[in-house]
Design an enzyme around this catalytic site. Structure first.
Site, PDB file in Angstrom:
ATOM      1  N   ASP A 180       0.805  -1.369  -0.337  1.00 18.40           N
ATOM      2  CA  ASP A 180      -0.260   0.056  -0.292  1.00 18.40           C
ATOM      3  C   ASP A 180       1.002   1.333  -0.035  1.00 18.40           C
ATOM      4  O   ASP A 180       0.270   2.046  -0.400  1.00 18.40           O
ATOM      5  CB  ASP A 180      -0.949  -0.065   1.140  1.00 18.40           C
ATOM      6  CG  ASP A 180      -2.293  -0.692   0.850  1.00 18.40           C
ATOM      7  OD1 ASP A 180      -2.269  -1.413   0.148  1.00 18.40           O
ATOM      8  OD2 ASP A 180      -2.241  -1.805   2.043  1.00 18.40           O
ATOM      9  N   ASP A 232      -3.893  12.252  22.062  1.00 22.42           N
ATOM     10  CA  ASP A 232      -3.209  12.321  21.860  1.00 22.42           C
ATOM     11  C   ASP A 232      -3.070  12.721  19.542  1.00 22.42           C
ATOM     12  O   ASP A 232      -1.703  13.310  19.347  1.00 22.42           O
ATOM     13  CB  ASP A 232      -3.111  10.729  21.304  1.00 22.42           C
ATOM     14  CG  ASP A 232      -2.637  10.166  22.277  1.00 22.42           C
ATOM     15  OD1 ASP A 232      -1.896  11.036  23.581  1.00 22.42           O
ATOM     16  OD2 ASP A 232      -1.940   8.827  22.577  1.00 22.42           O
TER      17      ASP A 232
HETATM   18  N1  LIG Z   1      -1.376   2.972  13.984  1.00 21.55           N
HETATM   19  C1  LIG Z   1      -1.540   2.800  13.087  1.00 21.55           C
HETATM   20  O1  LIG Z   1      -1.802   1.356  12.482  1.00 21.55           O
HETATM   21  C2  LIG Z   1      -0.241   3.538  11.351  1.00 21.55           C
HETATM   22  C3  LIG Z   1      -0.028   4.149  12.362  1.00 21.55           C
HETATM   23  C4  LIG Z   1       0.932   4.745  11.490  1.00 21.55           C
HETATM   24  C5  LIG Z   1       0.511   5.235  10.985  1.00 21.55           C
HETATM   25  N2  LIG Z   1      -0.505   4.162   9.597  1.00 21.55           N
HETATM   26  C6  LIG Z   1      -0.509   3.794   8.364  1.00 21.55           C
HETATM   27  O2  LIG Z   1       0.389   3.829   7.680  1.00 21.55           O
HETATM   28  C7  LIG Z   1       0.746   4.497   6.152  1.00 21.55           C
HETATM   29  C8  LIG Z   1       1.322   5.065   5.774  1.00 21.55           C
HETATM   30  O3  LIG Z   1       1.967   3.572   5.181  1.00 21.55           O
HETATM   31  P1  LIG Z   1       3.446   3.113   5.067  1.00 21.55           P
HETATM   32  O4  LIG Z   1       3.527   1.919   4.178  1.00 21.55           O
HETATM   33  O5  LIG Z   1       3.900   4.270   4.189  1.00 21.55           O
HETATM   34  O6  LIG Z   1       3.828   3.243   6.030  1.00 21.55           O
HETATM   35  P2  LIG Z   1       4.437   1.510   6.960  1.00 21.55           P
HETATM   36  O7  LIG Z   1       5.574   1.030   6.297  1.00 21.55           O
HETATM   37  O8  LIG Z   1       4.633   1.662   8.137  1.00 21.55           O
HETATM   38  O9  LIG Z   1       3.358   0.968   6.644  1.00 21.55           O
HETATM   39  C9  LIG Z   1       2.429   1.277   7.321  1.00 21.55           C
HETATM   40  C10 LIG Z   1       0.641   0.190   7.391  1.00 21.55           C
HETATM   41  O10 LIG Z   1      -0.372   0.392   6.564  1.00 21.55           O
HETATM   42  C11 LIG Z   1      -0.692  -0.037   6.473  1.00 21.55           C
HETATM   43  N3  LIG Z   1      -1.719   0.489   5.056  1.00 21.55           N
HETATM   44  C12 LIG Z   1      -1.222   1.663   4.663  1.00 21.55           C
HETATM   45  N4  LIG Z   1      -2.556   2.380   3.799  1.00 21.55           N
HETATM   46  C13 LIG Z   1      -3.641   1.123   4.157  1.00 21.55           C
HETATM   47  C14 LIG Z   1      -4.814   1.620   3.322  1.00 21.55           C
HETATM   48  N5  LIG Z   1      -5.234   2.634   2.682  1.00 21.55           N
HETATM   49  N6  LIG Z   1      -5.505   0.257   3.768  1.00 21.55           N
HETATM   50  C15 LIG Z   1      -4.915  -0.678   5.035  1.00 21.55           C
HETATM   51  N7  LIG Z   1      -4.045  -0.751   5.124  1.00 21.55           N
HETATM   52  C16 LIG Z   1      -3.550   0.400   5.195  1.00 21.55           C
HETATM   53  C17 LIG Z   1       0.625  -0.086   4.616  1.00 21.55           C
HETATM   54  O11 LIG Z   1       0.059  -2.000   4.450  1.00 21.55           O
HETATM   55  C18 LIG Z   1       1.374  -1.580   6.473  1.00 21.55           C
HETATM   56  O12 LIG Z   1       1.054  -2.726   6.771  1.00 21.55           O
HETATM   57  C19 LIG Z   1      -0.450   5.862   6.940  1.00 21.55           C
HETATM   58  O13 LIG Z   1      -1.450   6.301   5.513  1.00 21.55           O
HETATM   59  C20 LIG Z   1      -1.062   4.920   7.995  1.00 21.55           C
HETATM   60  O14 LIG Z   1      -2.297   4.881   7.713  1.00 21.55           O
HETATM   61  C21 LIG Z   1      -0.937   2.940  10.533  1.00 21.55           C
HETATM   62  N1  LIG Z   2       8.941   4.427  -5.056  1.00 22.54           N
HETATM   63  C1  LIG Z   2       9.717   5.045  -3.633  1.00 22.54           C
HETATM   64  N2  LIG Z   2      10.557   6.337  -2.750  1.00 22.54           N
HETATM   65  C2  LIG Z   2      10.712   6.165  -2.042  1.00 22.54           C
HETATM   66  N3  LIG Z   2       9.938   5.359  -0.742  1.00 22.54           N
HETATM   67  C3  LIG Z   2       8.973   4.613  -0.987  1.00 22.54           C
HETATM   68  C4  LIG Z   2       8.980   3.639  -2.948  1.00 22.54           C
HETATM   69  N4  LIG Z   2       7.796   3.341  -2.501  1.00 22.54           N
HETATM   70  C5  LIG Z   2       7.286   2.870  -2.205  1.00 22.54           C
HETATM   71  N5  LIG Z   2       7.932   4.051  -0.584  1.00 22.54           N
HETATM   72  C6  LIG Z   2       8.348   3.528   0.919  1.00 22.54           C
HETATM   73  O1  LIG Z   2       8.469   2.269   1.348  1.00 22.54           O
HETATM   74  C7  LIG Z   2       8.337   1.885   2.876  1.00 22.54           C
HETATM   75  C8  LIG Z   2       7.218   0.743   2.346  1.00 22.54           C
HETATM   76  O2  LIG Z   2       6.554   0.307   1.034  1.00 22.54           O
HETATM   77  P1  LIG Z   2       5.281  -0.683   0.928  1.00 22.54           P
HETATM   78  O3  LIG Z   2       4.563  -0.552   1.727  1.00 22.54           O
HETATM   79  O4  LIG Z   2       4.977  -0.482  -0.779  1.00 22.54           O
HETATM   80  O5  LIG Z   2       5.969  -2.019   1.204  1.00 22.54           O
HETATM   81  P2  LIG Z   2       5.646  -2.848   2.370  1.00 22.54           P
HETATM   82  O6  LIG Z   2       5.918  -2.199   3.791  1.00 22.54           O
HETATM   83  O7  LIG Z   2       6.710  -3.761   2.336  1.00 22.54           O
HETATM   84  O8  LIG Z   2       4.173  -2.950   2.312  1.00 22.54           O
HETATM   85  P3  LIG Z   2       3.566  -4.008   3.460  1.00 22.54           P
HETATM   86  O9  LIG Z   2       2.999  -2.878   4.146  1.00 22.54           O
HETATM   87  O10 LIG Z   2       2.048  -4.648   2.947  1.00 22.54           O
HETATM   88  O11 LIG Z   2       4.340  -5.310   4.267  1.00 22.54           O
HETATM   89  C9  LIG Z   2       6.672   2.761   2.545  1.00 22.54           C
HETATM   90  O12 LIG Z   2       7.099   4.462   3.394  1.00 22.54           O
HETATM   91  C10 LIG Z   2       6.420   3.679   1.426  1.00 22.54           C
HETATM   92  O13 LIG Z   2       6.369   5.301   1.356  1.00 22.54           O
END
Ligand SMILES: NC(=O)c1ccc[n+]([C@@H]2O[C@H](COP(=O)([O-])OP(=O)(O)OC[C@H]3O[C@@H](n4cnc5c(N)ncnc54)[C@H](O)[C@@H]3O)[C@@H](O)[C@H]2O)c1
Ligand SMILES: Nc1ncnc2c1ncn2[C@@H]1O[C@H](COP(=O)(O)OP(=O)(O)OP(=O)(O)O)[C@@H](O)[C@H]1O
Length: 517
Positions: free
Chosen positions: A280, A389
């Site tokens: 995501d 918070d």
């Molecule tokens: N307590 C929490 O659940 C928490 C805390 C901080 C951030 N987040 C979420 O993480 C997002 C950033 O994601 P990232 O991947 O860049 O960071 P990340 O790599 O820390 O991943 C955060 C998790 O949130 C999940 N996620 C992201 N968008 C989602 C959606 N629309 N629906 C369901 N799950 C989703 C991702 O799959 C991942 O597992 C933020 O927008 C926020 O929504 C969640």
């Molecule tokens: N092209 C990109 N350049 C820089 N950062 C990126 C790019 N694509 C994804 N990221 C960052 O890398 C992080 C991990 O990406 P992503 O959530 O797709 O993978 P993941 O953590 O392995 O997936 P999941 O959360 O489902 O396990 C995210 O914080 C996202 O913002």
């Protein structure tokens, strides 16, 4: 020895409690003396003045707050007008630059030819026509980018049409009244959340591949996908760092294009389809690259959770073939447009660049150990004061992310609304809200706040909000179109079942007590 003190006459005296000679008589005398002083009319007067003064201070602080609110709202309005003006200017520039182009139409679209483009010319820009929503018609520019020079001929970006999918002939009428008043009866004529379908009107020619960094499997898949797309004669773009990696690996990848510096701002004019390889987070990353219109995104799942990534990477060939051919079921994911408005801004035009979020904007206490104190307004109405918070303003796509973890509802991504979800509120009755899509929310850090607040956008780009600063948030006009595996509803339910094991419970056996008839 006790230190010497001076009485009102300037004479040195030894106080009784300092030499240990305090007895009950002298205590009573002291008490009496204190009471006499308090009851003096002069002290009473001072007290009255203090009360009056503190009331005056309260009135002043109220007036200041009202002034700041007025200023914030004016700033938001001004920046909205500025944005509209910029859009209009861009649109006019694009129209001015339009040159008749020689178009390479692919064989599988023989019937679409040039008449189609003429028709599209008349319907410049996205317009809600009788038969659907038309894409921009944009020319490939002849820029000075060394990579793009290889393909410097003028090529039109593929045109497409979005329309509501309706089952059956009879339903295929496009009504535009939301509410009908036929014969004096009020009936709902149009629902906003029908399945949206994208049909290419000319073949897509340019694909942007975005990849999650530091993943070997993603790197491998990306290289394989590029080879396959090249066979299909498509132009391919990747991020600058990815191109460097590819070319270092093999000079074969020299044909792959990228951009430099501000080139990213014009990307939407070149790209027909975006492919994401990751979780995501990579979809969020893709969305954040487009500050305006976003081309359709095909998200392949290579992460642990995939709420927005319905496609399996093993089947990428069949999937991309069908995407390039169309039609594609689309989820139009709403985004929120956020403006940070500083108390220190000298004029209402002095706002920071708006930030678009696909999941949510969070205003929290950051590293501060104090409760957040956030005043929230919806249009011109006071909503509440958040003490806890923090607060999450989420899109419906983001409803399964942070908002869910903070106790918000899960909402189908096609529902147009803004989720208002508190984070650990210090109150027993603060339930999350879902507000309609057309409202503007303003979150104000009051002047009397003990600490600063911090805003973060899709979990990134933290910005500090000082007392007096505000964050203004409304629905953006630029949604993120993501391709569906099935349709919007099917994909949403599949993601909550698979991703969250929503309402998973062992089925009760038949073997047991039953209702007697
Ligand atoms: N307590 C929490 O659940 C928490 C805390 C901080 C951030 N987040 C979420 O993480 C997002 C950033 O994601 P990232 O991947 O860049 O960071 P990340 O790599 O820390 O991943 C955060 C998790 O949130 C999940 N996620 C992201 N968008 C989602 C959606 N629309 N629906 C369901 N799950 C989703 C991702 O799959 C991942 O597992 C933020 O927008 C926020 O929504 C969640
Ligand atoms: N092209 C990109 N350049 C820089 N950062 C990126 C790019 N694509 C994804 N990221 C960052 O890398 C992080 C991990 O990406 P992503 O959530 O797709 O993978 P993941 O953590 O392995 O997936 P999941 O959360 O489902 O396990 C995210 O914080 C996202 O913002």
């Amino acid at each position: 020895m006790a230190p010497e003190n001076f009485n009102s006459n300037g004479n040195a005296s030894n106080l009784p409690w300092e030499n240990g000679s305090l007895d009950s008589l002298s205590l009573a005398n002291s008490k009496k003396a204190v009471m006499e002083i308090i009851e003096q009319p002069l002290v009473q007067g001072i007290e009255d003045h203090l009360v009056e003064f503190s009331e005056a201070m309260r009135t002043v602080s109220k007036a200041l707050r009202r002034a700041a609110e007025g200023k914030a709202s004016a700033q938001a309005e001004a920046s909205e007008w500025k944005r509209k003006y910029e859009l209009e200017r861009q649109r006019n520039l694009q129209l001015e630059n339009k040159v008749p182009a020689s178009v390479d139409l692919k064989d599988n679209f023989p019937e679409k030819k040039v008449e189609n483009f003429k028709r599209m010319d008349e319907q410049s820009q996205i317009c809600s026509g009788k038969n659907g929503i038309y894409s921009h018609e944009v020319l490939r520019d002849n820029e000075n980018n060394s990579y793009s020079n290889i393909h410097s001929k003028l090529i039109r970006k593929a045109s497409f049409k979005l329309h509501w999918c309706c089952k059956g002939e009879k339903n295929d009428q496009h009504k535009h009244d939301v509410v009908s008043f036929e014969k004096g009866n009020i009936t709902t004529a149009e629902r906003s959340s029908k399945q949206i379908c994208l049909k290419w009107e000319s073949p897509p020619q340019t694909v942007l591949i975005l990849t999650k960094p530091n993943s070997v499997s993603v790197k491998f898949l990306c290289a394989e996908m590029i080879r396959w797309l090249k066979e299909k004669k498509l132009n391919i773009y990747v991020e600058p760092r990815v191109r460097t990696d590819l070319v270092t690996e093999s000079p074969f990848f020299n044909f792959v294009q990228t951009w430099k510096d501000d080139g990213i701002l014009l990307l939407h004019e070149k790209i027909d389809l975006v492919v994401t390889l990751g979780g995501d987070g990579t979809v969020l990353w893709a969305a954040s690259m487009f500050k305006g219109p976003v081309p359709p995104i095909v998200p392949f799942s290579l992460g642990s959770l995939g709420f927005m990534t319905p496609f399996h990477s093993q089947h990428y060939r069949e999937c991309l073939k069908s995407m390039l051919q169309g039609p594609i079921s689309i989820t139009l994911r709403h985004r929120l447009q956020c403006h940070v408005i500083r108390e220190a801004a000298k004029t209402e035009y002095e706002t920071e660049e708006p930030i678009l979020v696909l999941n949510e904007v969070t205003i929290d206490r950051g590293i501060s150990s104090f409760l957040t104190n956030l005043e929230c307004y919806c249009d011109n109405s006071f909503v509440t004061c958040v003490q806890g918070d923090g607060l999450i303003l989420s899109t419906t796509s983001g409803s399964t992310a942070y908002s869910l973890a903070a106790g918000g509802s899960m909402v189908h991504p096609q529902v147009p609304g803004i989720l208002f979800t508190p984070i650990c509120p210090h109150s027993l009755s603060f339930r999350p809200l879902i507000l309609p899509e057309y409202v503007t929310l303003r979150i104000q850090v009051p002047f009397n706040s003990r600490g600063h607040a911090w805003a973060s956008f899709d979990g990134k780009d933290r910005k500090q909000l000082a007392p007096g600063d505000a964050l203004v948030c409304s629905m953006s006009i630029w949604p993120v179109p993501t391709a569906c595996q099935g349709d919007s509803t099917n994909d949403f339910l599949h993601s909550i079942h698979e991703g969250l094991h929503w309402n998973l419970r062992k089925t009760q056996s038949f073997d047991g007590p039953r209702e007697s008839s």
